[in-house]
Design an enzyme around this catalytic site. Sequence first.
Site, PDB file in Angstrom:
ATOM      1  N   SER A  11       0.859  -1.179   0.000  1.00 41.48           N
ATOM      2  CA  SER A  11       0.000   0.000   0.000  1.00 41.48           C
ATOM      3  C   SER A  11       0.897   1.230   0.000  1.00 41.48           C
ATOM      4  O   SER A  11       1.580   1.530   0.984  1.00 41.48           O
ATOM      5  CB  SER A  11      -0.904  -0.005   1.238  1.00 41.48           C
ATOM      6  OG  SER A  11      -1.439   1.283   1.433  1.00 41.48           O
ATOM      7  N   HIS A  36      -1.330  -1.322  -4.164  1.00 42.38           N
ATOM      8  CA  HIS A  36      -2.623  -0.929  -3.600  1.00 42.38           C
ATOM      9  C   HIS A  36      -2.591   0.579  -3.348  1.00 42.38           C
ATOM     10  O   HIS A  36      -1.662   1.088  -2.723  1.00 42.38           O
ATOM     11  CB  HIS A  36      -2.823  -1.709  -2.289  1.00 42.38           C
ATOM     12  CG  HIS A  36      -4.089  -1.419  -1.555  1.00 42.38           C
ATOM     13  ND1 HIS A  36      -5.274  -2.092  -1.813  1.00 42.38           N
ATOM     14  CD2 HIS A  36      -4.361  -0.559  -0.542  1.00 42.38           C
ATOM     15  CE1 HIS A  36      -6.207  -1.647  -0.985  1.00 42.38           C
ATOM     16  NE2 HIS A  36      -5.686  -0.713  -0.206  1.00 42.38           N
ATOM     17  N   ASP A  38      -4.643   3.849  -1.841  1.00 41.74           N
ATOM     18  CA  ASP A  38      -5.731   4.259  -0.962  1.00 41.74           C
ATOM     19  C   ASP A  38      -6.169   5.678  -1.275  1.00 41.74           C
ATOM     20  O   ASP A  38      -5.395   6.621  -1.124  1.00 41.74           O
ATOM     21  CB  ASP A  38      -5.257   4.193   0.498  1.00 41.74           C
ATOM     22  CG  ASP A  38      -5.050   2.763   0.943  1.00 41.74           C
ATOM     23  OD1 ASP A  38      -6.016   1.989   0.873  1.00 41.74           O
ATOM     24  OD2 ASP A  38      -3.920   2.421   1.342  1.00 41.74           O
ATOM     25  N   MET A  40      -8.719   8.650  -0.272  1.00 41.83           N
ATOM     26  CA  MET A  40      -9.560   9.064   0.868  1.00 41.83           C
ATOM     27  C   MET A  40     -10.061  10.495   0.668  1.00 41.83           C
ATOM     28  O   MET A  40      -9.297  11.361   0.248  1.00 41.83           O
ATOM     29  CB  MET A  40      -8.731   9.016   2.157  1.00 41.83           C
ATOM     30  CG  MET A  40      -8.051   7.673   2.388  1.00 41.83           C
ATOM     31  SD  MET A  40      -7.301   7.628   4.012  1.00 41.83           S
ATOM     32  CE  MET A  40      -6.363   6.101   3.903  1.00 41.83           C
ATOM     33  N   HIS A  69      -8.337   1.463  -4.004  1.00 48.33           N
ATOM     34  CA  HIS A  69      -9.279   1.288  -2.889  1.00 48.33           C
ATOM     35  C   HIS A  69      -9.926   2.636  -2.614  1.00 48.33           C
ATOM     36  O   HIS A  69      -9.298   3.520  -2.042  1.00 48.33           O
ATOM     37  CB  HIS A  69      -8.483   0.763  -1.677  1.00 48.33           C
ATOM     38  CG  HIS A  69      -9.281   0.616  -0.429  1.00 48.33           C
ATOM     39  ND1 HIS A  69      -8.685   0.408   0.804  1.00 48.33           N
ATOM     40  CD2 HIS A  69     -10.619   0.625  -0.200  1.00 48.33           C
ATOM     41  CE1 HIS A  69      -9.627   0.302   1.736  1.00 48.33           C
ATOM     42  NE2 HIS A  69     -10.798   0.442   1.159  1.00 48.33           N
ATOM     43  N   MET A  71     -11.985   4.991  -0.709  1.00 53.80           N
ATOM     44  CA  MET A  71     -12.649   5.276   0.571  1.00 53.80           C
ATOM     45  C   MET A  71     -13.277   6.655   0.436  1.00 53.80           C
ATOM     46  O   MET A  71     -12.849   7.631   1.069  1.00 53.80           O
ATOM     47  CB  MET A  71     -11.616   5.232   1.714  1.00 53.80           C
ATOM     48  CG  MET A  71     -11.230   3.806   2.080  1.00 53.80           C
ATOM     49  SD  MET A  71      -9.728   3.727   3.053  1.00 53.80           S
ATOM     50  CE  MET A  71      -8.525   3.730   1.737  1.00 53.80           C
ATOM     51  N   MET A 140     -11.875  -5.238   5.616  1.00 58.29           N
ATOM     52  CA  MET A 140     -11.001  -4.297   6.331  1.00 58.29           C
ATOM     53  C   MET A 140     -10.683  -4.864   7.719  1.00 58.29           C
ATOM     54  O   MET A 140     -11.586  -5.242   8.456  1.00 58.29           O
ATOM     55  CB  MET A 140     -11.678  -2.932   6.489  1.00 58.29           C
ATOM     56  CG  MET A 140     -11.764  -2.091   5.216  1.00 58.29           C
ATOM     57  SD  MET A 140     -10.183  -1.693   4.448  1.00 58.29           S
ATOM     58  CE  MET A 140      -9.328  -0.796   5.751  1.00 58.29           C
ATOM     59  N   GLY A 145      -8.985   4.524   7.002  1.00 52.69           N
ATOM     60  CA  GLY A 145      -8.601   5.929   7.178  1.00 52.69           C
ATOM     61  C   GLY A 145      -7.124   6.184   7.403  1.00 52.69           C
ATOM     62  O   GLY A 145      -6.616   7.212   6.975  1.00 52.69           O
ATOM     63  N   ASP A 178      -6.737  -5.936   4.692  1.00 56.13           N
ATOM     64  CA  ASP A 178      -6.095  -4.627   4.596  1.00 56.13           C
ATOM     65  C   ASP A 178      -6.192  -3.926   5.943  1.00 56.13           C
ATOM     66  O   ASP A 178      -7.295  -3.657   6.429  1.00 56.13           O
ATOM     67  CB  ASP A 178      -6.814  -3.812   3.503  1.00 56.13           C
ATOM     68  CG  ASP A 178      -6.219  -2.427   3.294  1.00 56.13           C
ATOM     69  OD1 ASP A 178      -5.132  -2.144   3.831  1.00 56.13           O
ATOM     70  OD2 ASP A 178      -6.859  -1.632   2.565  1.00 56.13           O
ATOM     71  N   GLY A 179      -5.018  -3.650   6.540  1.00 60.12           N
ATOM     72  CA  GLY A 179      -4.976  -2.934   7.813  1.00 60.12           C
ATOM     73  C   GLY A 179      -4.292  -3.766   8.882  1.00 60.12           C
ATOM     74  O   GLY A 179      -4.779  -4.844   9.239  1.00 60.12           O
TER      75      GLY A 179
HETATM   76  C1  DX5 Z   1      -6.354   2.052   5.609  1.00 65.66           C
HETATM   77  C2  DX5 Z   1      -5.901   1.658   4.217  1.00 65.66           C
HETATM   78  C3  DX5 Z   1      -4.782   0.691   4.202  1.00 65.66           C
HETATM   79  C4  DX5 Z   1      -3.535   1.175   4.891  1.00 65.66           C
HETATM   80  C5  DX5 Z   1      -2.855  -0.012   5.496  1.00 65.66           C
HETATM   81  O1  DX5 Z   1      -7.528   2.758   5.523  1.00 65.66           O
HETATM   82  O2  DX5 Z   1      -6.965   1.074   3.501  1.00 65.66           O
HETATM   83  O3  DX5 Z   1      -4.502   0.223   2.873  1.00 65.66           O
HETATM   84  O4  DX5 Z   1      -2.658   1.841   4.046  1.00 65.66           O
HETATM   85  O5  DX5 Z   1      -1.826   0.410   6.310  1.00 65.66           O
HETATM   86  P1  DX5 Z   1      -1.111  -0.562   7.348  1.00 65.66           P
HETATM   87  O6  DX5 Z   1      -0.632  -1.773   6.586  1.00 65.66           O
HETATM   88  O7  DX5 Z   1      -0.015   0.257   7.911  1.00 65.66           O
HETATM   89  O8  DX5 Z   1      -2.154  -0.933   8.367  1.00 65.66           O
HETATM   90 ZN    ZN Z   2      -6.518   0.152   1.520  1.00 57.78          ZN
END
Ligand code: DX5
Ligand code: ZN
Length: 226
Positions: A11, A36, A38, A40, A69, A71, A140, A145, A178-179
């Site tokens: 990510s 990946h 993200d 937001m 992804h 969000m 998730m 976030g 993810d997370g």
């Molecule tokens: C969180 C994201 C993730 C995030 C994961 O909202 O969707 O993709 O970047 O980060 P780590 O692996 O540090 O939890």
């Molecule tokens: Zn993500």
Amino acid sequence: MMVNKNVIMPSILSADFLNLGDAIAECVAAGADWFHLDIMDGHFVPNIALGPGFVEACRRATDLPLDVHLMIENPDRFLEVFASAGANSISVHYEVCPQVRNTLSTIRNMGLNAGIAISPGTAVDEIKDVLDLVDLVLVMTVQPGFAGQGFIETSPEKVRRMRHLINAAGLNTHIQVDGGINSKTAPACAEAGADYFVAASAIFQHPNGITAGIRALQSSIELESR
Ligand code: DX5
Ligand code: ZN
């Protein structure tokens, strides 16, 4: 049952943006399978991150597939923009898709893989009626976030239930986690049926560097998939 290959997806959120090209190249050399990204919006999640221009820059830096992804609220407004920016797969959150079958069909009709993401508070059973329209389900394993949060320990049970529903429907849909994914938390997810592993901190903040982070993650789940 066909066993999917385990896929590692760095990510980019936690990469050093000043050295993005090098970070991407190191991930590729270390055996990353996808990237990946993200996105937001500061509404669906309390953070703002990345955008189509950033996806487009990553597209120029690698031939590996890009997993976007979203969000964001109203994801329908931005599907075409991210497809044009170079996404190979787009995941939308079930919580903000009132016409979810429509949204997923639109993604697939653009020739992309479609994903449905669920936040920790959403039960896997809520999405069973859209499994026919998705290539991946994103479970998730933290509240969406922010990178760097702790893994929610009950997540593998959710993954197990999801894999059960997918098998019962006769599908071979990927399950992405993810997370908080790292070499300690990934094995239980793999054992429960996940095959797509997203990680930001475990790769980009690994004390021994990106390559070591990817290798540690890979070897932790190889044991599970034997
Ligand atoms: C969180 C994201 C993730 C995030 C994961 O909202 O969707 O993709 O970047 O980060 P780590 O692996 O540090 O939890
Ligand atoms: Zn993500």
